[in-house]
Design an enzyme around this catalytic site. Structure first.
Site, mmCIF file in Angstrom:
data_model
loop_
_atom_site.group_PDB
_atom_site.id
_atom_site.type_symbol
_atom_site.label_atom_id
_atom_site.label_comp_id
_atom_site.label_asym_id
_atom_site.label_seq_id
_atom_site.Cartn_x
_atom_site.Cartn_y
_atom_site.Cartn_z
ATOM 1 N N HIS A 185 -5.441 6.708 7.295
ATOM 2 C CA HIS A 185 -5.025 5.809 6.221
ATOM 3 C C HIS A 185 -3.507 5.741 6.157
ATOM 4 O O HIS A 185 -2.889 6.327 5.286
ATOM 5 C CB HIS A 185 -5.589 6.287 4.876
ATOM 6 C CG HIS A 185 -7.034 5.990 4.735
ATOM 7 N ND1 HIS A 185 -7.512 4.762 4.344
ATOM 8 C CD2 HIS A 185 -8.121 6.741 4.952
ATOM 9 C CE1 HIS A 185 -8.823 4.784 4.319
ATOM 10 N NE2 HIS A 185 -9.228 5.984 4.689
ATOM 11 N N GLU A 188 0.913 5.605 0.323
ATOM 12 C CA GLU A 188 0.218 6.879 0.528
ATOM 13 C C GLU A 188 0.885 7.875 -0.405
ATOM 14 O O GLU A 188 2.105 7.859 -0.582
ATOM 15 C CB GLU A 188 0.319 7.334 1.982
ATOM 16 C CG GLU A 188 -0.179 6.311 3.008
ATOM 17 C CD GLU A 188 -1.593 5.804 2.752
ATOM 18 O OE1 GLU A 188 -2.459 6.618 2.381
ATOM 19 O OE2 GLU A 188 -1.825 4.591 2.904
ATOM 20 N N ASP A 216 -3.597 -0.087 6.575
ATOM 21 C CA ASP A 216 -4.418 -0.479 5.434
ATOM 22 C C ASP A 216 -4.000 -1.848 4.895
ATOM 23 O O ASP A 216 -4.824 -2.641 4.446
ATOM 24 C CB ASP A 216 -4.320 0.564 4.316
ATOM 25 C CG ASP A 216 -5.162 1.798 4.610
ATOM 26 O OD1 ASP A 216 -5.854 1.805 5.644
ATOM 27 O OD2 ASP A 216 -5.115 2.749 3.806
ATOM 28 N N ASP A 271 0.858 -1.186 0.000
ATOM 29 C CA ASP A 271 0.000 0.000 0.000
ATOM 30 C C ASP A 271 0.888 1.229 0.000
ATOM 31 O O ASP A 271 1.940 1.246 0.645
ATOM 32 C CB ASP A 271 -0.919 0.030 1.230
ATOM 33 C CG ASP A 271 -1.937 1.165 1.144
ATOM 34 O OD1 ASP A 271 -2.586 1.304 0.088
ATOM 35 O OD2 ASP A 271 -2.087 1.919 2.126
#
Length: 311
Positions: free
Chosen positions: A169, A32, A174, A30
């Site tokens: 998040h 960001e 996540d 994941d």
DNA sequence: TCTCCTCGAGATCT
DNA sequence: CTCGAGGAGA
């Protein structure tokens, strides 16, 4: 996405392939970022966990300094502040370590094409090499597995599978939740004897009314649905049309794709009409109005009234 | 009426 | 990718 890529001249020629297998060993990733578009936005956090034979054996997490001020919208969304990335490495320095961690593994993520596209472009820009790992997408799994559901955000899956979720998040949080969703759907497929390859490959062709079969054999003949024919127009708010049609046939009614003399109810979706509409009315709506004037037994009802009738 | 195709728009990631 | 509207042609 393909259209955008062609328009902007980006063709990720060496991208890995989407897989329909359900691996026991993989890396969940994941990212960001400062926004949604790899052309204009940048990575501010790299995250990954390595799973081998069902066990989490290693984790990777690194903030990345994008070299400019992070928008407050992104800080609110992710919890990542300018102070936090001030001492973090640039993407050029952080990426090689991340790639070492991910290695050649199968990559899993939620809408993982988003992350892969960012990684691909950053690899090309910083290291002059592509990112070619094959991947499994939990959003795609959910869409194929639960086509009756309208939404397939990570948040929606967690709610569906009965998991509490975090507010911020951050990548690792996540990732943990994405892994949970993957394992849940993997078990779901195996426990129900579903052929994962055919289910995960099927593209959802248009559902026609006659394809909807009742799942029950006994009907309540006093139901307002019994022996009545329903047609839908517009987008329903609370469920997709196929699910609503299933409710109709399970209550002893019938469904049609178009309005005709046999139609008894036209249900107007509360959501916006997507097709061409003049005066805010779909062609089905206007046809139903005409038939009603000429004496046909047809009622035009709203989505809410439809749900009320179910009780 | 039905089957097949095209088109617009929403979904999903931050 | 998906869903829904609408048009062409059998």
């Amino acid at each position: 996405m393909i259209g955008d890529e062609l328009l902007s001249g980006i063709v990720r020629e060496y991208k890995g392939q989407h897989l329909t297998i359900l691996p026991d060993s993989y890396v969940v990733i994941d990212l960001e970022t400062t926004g949604l578009d790899p052309q204009w936005n940048d990575i501010i956090e790299l995250g990954a966990i390595r799973v081998e034979k069902g066990n989490v054996v290693d984790k990777f997490s690194s903030l990345v300094n994008p070299g400019y001020i992070i928008d407050s919208f992104i800080t609110d969304l992710t919890g990542i502040t300018n102070e936090m990335v001030a001492s973090a490495p640039s993407i050029k320095d952080a990426l090689p370590k991340y790639l070492d961690f991910v290695n050649e593994s199968i990559v899993i993520g939620h809408n993982v094409n988003f992350d892969i596209n960012f990684l691909y472009d950053n690899c090309m820009n910083s290291l002059k090499r592509p990112f070619s790992n094959d991947y499994v997408d939990t959003m795609r799994m959910s869409r194929k597995l639960f086509p009756q559901e309208r939404h397939h955000r990570l948040h929606d899956l967690l709610t569906r599978f009965g998991v509490k979720q975090n507010v911020e998040h951050r990548a690792l949080a996540d990732i943990e939740q994405t892994n949970y969703c993957y394992l849940y759907m993997k078990s779901y497929i195996q426990d129900n004897g579903i052929d994962s390859v055919s289910v995960l490959n099927r593209h959802h062709s248009h559902i026609s009314a006659k394809d909807i079969k009742a799942t029950v054999t006994e009907f309540d003949e006093s139901s307002p649905f019994y022996d009545k024919t329903f047609v839908f127009t517009g987008t329903l708010e609370r469920m997709i049309r196929a699910a609503a049609m299933q409710l109709v046939v399970d209550h002893g009614g019938n469904c049609g794709d178009g309005v005709n003399k046999t139609t008894n109810f036209l249900v107007l979706g509360n959501g916006d009409f997507r097709g061409t509409k003049k005066d805010g009315k779909s062609a089905k709506y206007k046809k139903a109005e005409q038939l009603k004037l000429s004496g046909c037994d047809i009622e035009i009802i709203s989505e809410n009234v439809f749900y009320d009738m179910l009780e």
